[in-house]
Motif scaffolding. Structure first.
Motif, PDB file in Angstrom:
ATOM      1  N   ARG A   1     -45.949  -6.119 -10.410  1.00  0.00           N
ATOM      2  CA  ARG A   1     -45.934  -7.540 -10.759  1.00  0.00           C
ATOM      3  C   ARG A   1     -46.990  -8.290  -9.962  1.00  0.00           C
ATOM      4  NH1 ARG A   1     -44.196 -12.147  -9.712  1.00  0.00           N
ATOM      5  NH2 ARG A   1     -42.805 -13.474 -10.828  1.00  0.00           N
TER       6      ARG A   1
ATOM      7  N   SER B   1     -37.447 -17.026  -7.605  1.00  0.00           N
ATOM      8  CA  SER B   1     -38.840 -16.767  -7.985  1.00  0.00           C
ATOM      9  C   SER B   1     -39.479 -15.697  -7.103  1.00  0.00           C
ATOM     10  CB  SER B   1     -39.663 -18.052  -7.877  1.00  0.00           C
ATOM     11  OG  SER B   1     -39.777 -18.444  -6.521  1.00  0.00           O
TER      12      SER B   1
ATOM     13  N   PRO C   1     -37.102 -11.416  -9.255  1.00  0.00           N
ATOM     14  CA  PRO C   1     -37.955 -10.855 -10.304  1.00  0.00           C
ATOM     15  C   PRO C   1     -38.089  -9.340 -10.199  1.00  0.00           C
ATOM     16  CG  PRO C   1     -39.033 -12.698  -9.217  1.00  0.00           C
ATOM     17  CD  PRO C   1     -37.806 -12.388  -8.430  1.00  0.00           C
TER      18      PRO C   1
ATOM     19  N   TYR D   1     -41.421 -14.479 -14.782  1.00  0.00           N
ATOM     20  CA  TYR D   1     -40.283 -13.936 -14.034  1.00  0.00           C
ATOM     21  C   TYR D   1     -39.411 -13.173 -15.017  1.00  0.00           C
ATOM     22  CZ  TYR D   1     -41.799 -17.472 -10.735  1.00  0.00           C
ATOM     23  OH  TYR D   1     -42.542 -18.242  -9.884  1.00  0.00           O
ATOM     24  N   THR D   2     -39.065 -11.941 -14.665  1.00  0.00           N
ATOM     25  CA  THR D   2     -38.186 -11.143 -15.511  1.00  0.00           C
ATOM     26  C   THR D   2     -37.110 -10.493 -14.653  1.00  0.00           C
ATOM     27  OG1 THR D   2     -39.595  -9.179 -15.305  1.00  0.00           O
ATOM     28  CG2 THR D   2     -39.982 -10.614 -17.222  1.00  0.00           C
ATOM     29  N   SER D   3     -35.940 -10.300 -15.264  1.00  0.00           N
ATOM     30  CA  SER D   3     -34.851  -9.545 -14.652  1.00  0.00           C
ATOM     31  C   SER D   3     -34.408  -8.542 -15.704  1.00  0.00           C
ATOM     32  CB  SER D   3     -33.708 -10.471 -14.261  1.00  0.00           C
ATOM     33  OG  SER D   3     -32.635  -9.719 -13.730  1.00  0.00           O
TER      34      SER D   3
ATOM     35  N   GLU E   1     -37.132 -12.411 -19.641  1.00  0.00           N
ATOM     36  CA  GLU E   1     -37.776 -13.538 -18.961  1.00  0.00           C
ATOM     37  C   GLU E   1     -36.764 -14.615 -18.582  1.00  0.00           C
ATOM     38  OE1 GLU E   1     -41.375 -15.382 -20.361  1.00  0.00           O
ATOM     39  OE2 GLU E   1     -42.013 -13.493 -21.301  1.00  0.00           O
TER      40      GLU E   1
END
Length: 152
Positions: free
Chosen positions: A121, A68, A107, A127-129, A133
């Motif tokens: 952000r 996170s 993230p 949370y994105t990679s 999401e």
């Protein structure tokens, strides 16, 4: 006891690293957070695979750590907790782990804003990679390697 071709576990929440033991009056004490995380991993394994014997052959362990936050903890400390937490339940001893693949995802530093542009952000953003999401979690897979033979 039942034979299983592979073990998989998914634990929601931020993955926890192995903490350094603290020495008090000559005795090493494992941090409470580490003990709780190892116990949670073992309990989840026993819940999912109640009648399963640990592997007695060499194994491969794959671990995905979806975080996170950026920065610490180090990947090796995250992996150490998994190796120790599955000791005696997925395999007899972690010395049987002869192959690993592990990665840590943090993230993205940028989020897609309301005005159709990327921005830094902020707290509360999903949370994105790479724009996809996710929720923080740990995913582990343990597979036997019966054909493995050491090279000299």
């Amino acid at each position: 006891m039942t034979a299983i071709s592979e073990f998989t576990l998914l634990l929601p929440g931020d993955p926890v690293p192995k903490g350094r033991p603290r020495v008090y009056r000559g005795h090493a004490v494992t941090p409470k957070r580490t003990v709780q995380a190892e116990n949670r991993l073992e309990a989840e394994f026993r819940r999912k695979y109640p009648q399963t014997a640990p592997y007695q052959c060499p194994v491969r362990l794959d671990a995905e750590f979806w975080m996170s936050h950026k920065g610490r903890p180090d990947l090796d400390n995250l992996l150490k907790l998994v190796l120790d937490g599955l000791n005696g339940v997925a395999y007899l001893d972690d010395k049987q782990v002869v192959e690993t693949h592990a990665f840590k995802r943090v993230p993205d530093p940028w989020a897609y804003g309301a005005h159709g542009r990327y921005r830094k952000r902020k707290s509360g953003d999903p949370y994105t990679s790479c724009g996809h999401e996710y929720e923080p979690h740990l995913y582990v897979r343990v597979r036997p390697l019966p054909e493995w033979t050491p090279t000299v």
